[in-house]
Design a protein around this motif. Sequence first.
Motif, PDB file in Angstrom:
ATOM      1  N   UNK A 139       4.807   7.728   0.766  1.00  0.00           N
ATOM      2  CA  UNK A 139       5.618   8.759  -0.250  1.00  0.00           C
ATOM      3  C   UNK A 139       5.123  10.064   0.264  1.00  0.00           C
ATOM      4  N   UNK A 140       6.052  10.850   1.018  1.00  0.00           N
ATOM      5  CA  UNK A 140       5.721  12.301   1.248  1.00  0.00           C
ATOM      6  C   UNK A 140       6.347  13.216   0.648  1.00  0.00           C
ATOM      7  N   UNK A 141       5.708  14.247  -0.002  1.00  0.00           N
ATOM      8  CA  UNK A 141       6.511  15.158  -0.843  1.00  0.00           C
ATOM      9  C   UNK A 141       5.677  16.527  -0.295  1.00  0.00           C
ATOM     10  N   UNK A 142       6.249  17.599  -0.255  1.00  0.00           N
ATOM     11  CA  UNK A 142       5.944  18.920   0.096  1.00  0.00           C
ATOM     12  C   UNK A 142       4.567  19.175  -0.586  1.00  0.00           C
ATOM     13  N   UNK A 143       3.524  20.133   0.023  1.00  0.00           N
ATOM     14  CA  UNK A 143       2.618  20.774  -0.593  1.00  0.00           C
ATOM     15  C   UNK A 143       2.977  21.710  -1.475  1.00  0.00           C
ATOM     16  N   UNK A 144       3.533  21.684  -2.666  1.00  0.00           N
ATOM     17  CA  UNK A 144       3.989  22.591  -3.685  1.00  0.00           C
ATOM     18  C   UNK A 144       3.691  22.227  -5.067  1.00  0.00           C
ATOM     19  N   UNK A 145       3.509  23.198  -5.751  1.00  0.00           N
ATOM     20  CA  UNK A 145       3.284  22.742  -7.313  1.00  0.00           C
ATOM     21  C   UNK A 145       4.773  22.884  -8.001  1.00  0.00           C
ATOM     22  N   UNK A 146       5.868  22.970  -7.304  1.00  0.00           N
ATOM     23  CA  UNK A 146       7.006  23.054  -8.169  1.00  0.00           C
ATOM     24  C   UNK A 146       7.303  21.853  -9.207  1.00  0.00           C
ATOM     25  N   UNK A 159       8.021  12.974  -6.878  1.00  0.00           N
ATOM     26  CA  UNK A 159       6.774  12.006  -6.596  1.00  0.00           C
ATOM     27  C   UNK A 159       6.729  10.954  -7.611  1.00  0.00           C
ATOM     28  N   UNK A 160       6.923  11.317  -8.897  1.00  0.00           N
ATOM     29  CA  UNK A 160       6.829  10.537 -10.145  1.00  0.00           C
ATOM     30  C   UNK A 160       7.783   9.366  -9.970  1.00  0.00           C
ATOM     31  N   UNK A 161       9.233   9.911  -9.889  1.00  0.00           N
ATOM     32  CA  UNK A 161      10.088   8.653  -9.613  1.00  0.00           C
ATOM     33  C   UNK A 161       9.930   8.059  -8.561  1.00  0.00           C
ATOM     34  N   UNK A 162       9.636   8.399  -7.405  1.00  0.00           N
ATOM     35  CA  UNK A 162       9.537   7.645  -6.121  1.00  0.00           C
ATOM     36  C   UNK A 162       8.318   6.393  -6.306  1.00  0.00           C
ATOM     37  N   UNK A 163       7.130   7.040  -6.818  1.00  0.00           N
ATOM     38  CA  UNK A 163       6.071   6.256  -7.054  1.00  0.00           C
ATOM     39  C   UNK A 163       6.288   4.957  -8.195  1.00  0.00           C
ATOM     40  N   UNK A 164       7.208   5.391  -9.281  1.00  0.00           N
ATOM     41  CA  UNK A 164       7.634   4.465 -10.054  1.00  0.00           C
ATOM     42  C   UNK A 164       8.520   3.454  -9.560  1.00  0.00           C
ATOM     43  N   UNK A 199       0.775  -1.171  -0.212  1.00  0.00           N
ATOM     44  CA  UNK A 199       0.198  -0.104  -0.028  1.00  0.00           C
ATOM     45  C   UNK A 199       0.697   1.289  -0.030  1.00  0.00           C
ATOM     46  N   UNK A 200       0.753   1.898  -1.187  1.00  0.00           N
ATOM     47  CA  UNK A 200       1.598   3.122  -1.327  1.00  0.00           C
ATOM     48  C   UNK A 200       0.684   4.112  -0.918  1.00  0.00           C
ATOM     49  N   UNK A 201       1.281   4.847   0.246  1.00  0.00           N
ATOM     50  CA  UNK A 201       0.419   6.217   0.587  1.00  0.00           C
ATOM     51  C   UNK A 201       0.904   7.503   0.181  1.00  0.00           C
ATOM     52  N   UNK A 202       0.340   8.215  -0.638  1.00  0.00           N
ATOM     53  CA  UNK A 202       0.562   9.675  -1.305  1.00  0.00           C
ATOM     54  C   UNK A 202       0.413  10.435   0.000  1.00  0.00           C
ATOM     55  N   UNK A 203       1.433  11.164   0.471  1.00  0.00           N
ATOM     56  CA  UNK A 203       1.116  11.982   1.614  1.00  0.00           C
ATOM     57  C   UNK A 203       1.637  13.553   1.244  1.00  0.00           C
ATOM     58  N   UNK A 204       0.866  14.579   1.164  1.00  0.00           N
ATOM     59  CA  UNK A 204       1.374  15.921   1.066  1.00  0.00           C
ATOM     60  C   UNK A 204       1.345  16.657   2.418  1.00  0.00           C
TER      61      UNK A 204
END
Length: 206
Positions: free
Chosen positions: A93-100, A107-112, A54-59
């Motif tokens: 998989x946590x990433x910043x709440x940012x649209x950079x 995020x794409x790389x870690x998800x793959x 289970x991959x949890x996408x966390x902002x």
Amino acid sequence: MKKIIICSIPMRENVAKTVYSSDDKSLPVSKKPYRYPINSFLSQTADEEDKLKIILLIKKDGNSFYEKNTVDYKQEIEDICEITGAKAEFVPIDTAFSQEKENHEQLMGRLIDEIEIGAHVLVDITYGSKDLPIVTFSALNFAEKFLKCEIDNIVYGQAAFKDDKVVDSVICDMIPLYCLSSVTNTIKCDDPREARQMLKLLLSLY
């Protein structure tokens, strides 16, 4: 069966449990309330042979409501595993709440990296920031094309509100939307008019 579950964790407070309904026989749901529609579905379909990654996408934002929401998600899954006999591991998989741009690429790389070759993939896009479904769909397209994965389900919990309270929740199949997002990649044409005709023909087949 090895299954990859991708779920976006909400950033808002007080994610209430709700009983999801389904008009789709391929998406059975529980009569019990759940916070996450994918879990309502898994409670009816998981079995003792399933190994769930289970991959949890966390902002991560300043409010930190995502912390409790992550705990609540894990508890729902652990309860499901206890009943069904399925096994689960969690990969946040946590990433910043940012649209950079760099944030989306990370995020794409870690998800793959976490999607395993030949796995069956299920996704819940109900919650999270608006960029997550776009990045997720791109990752699914890659996984399907290069990692020999099968995209089994993409679910969305559609809710109707009255006085800020949920009065009706329906689980929806978003696979047609995923297919729609990639249909233009199948068109090979240099003429605009012909390309439009080909697109309309392809859409009529879906």
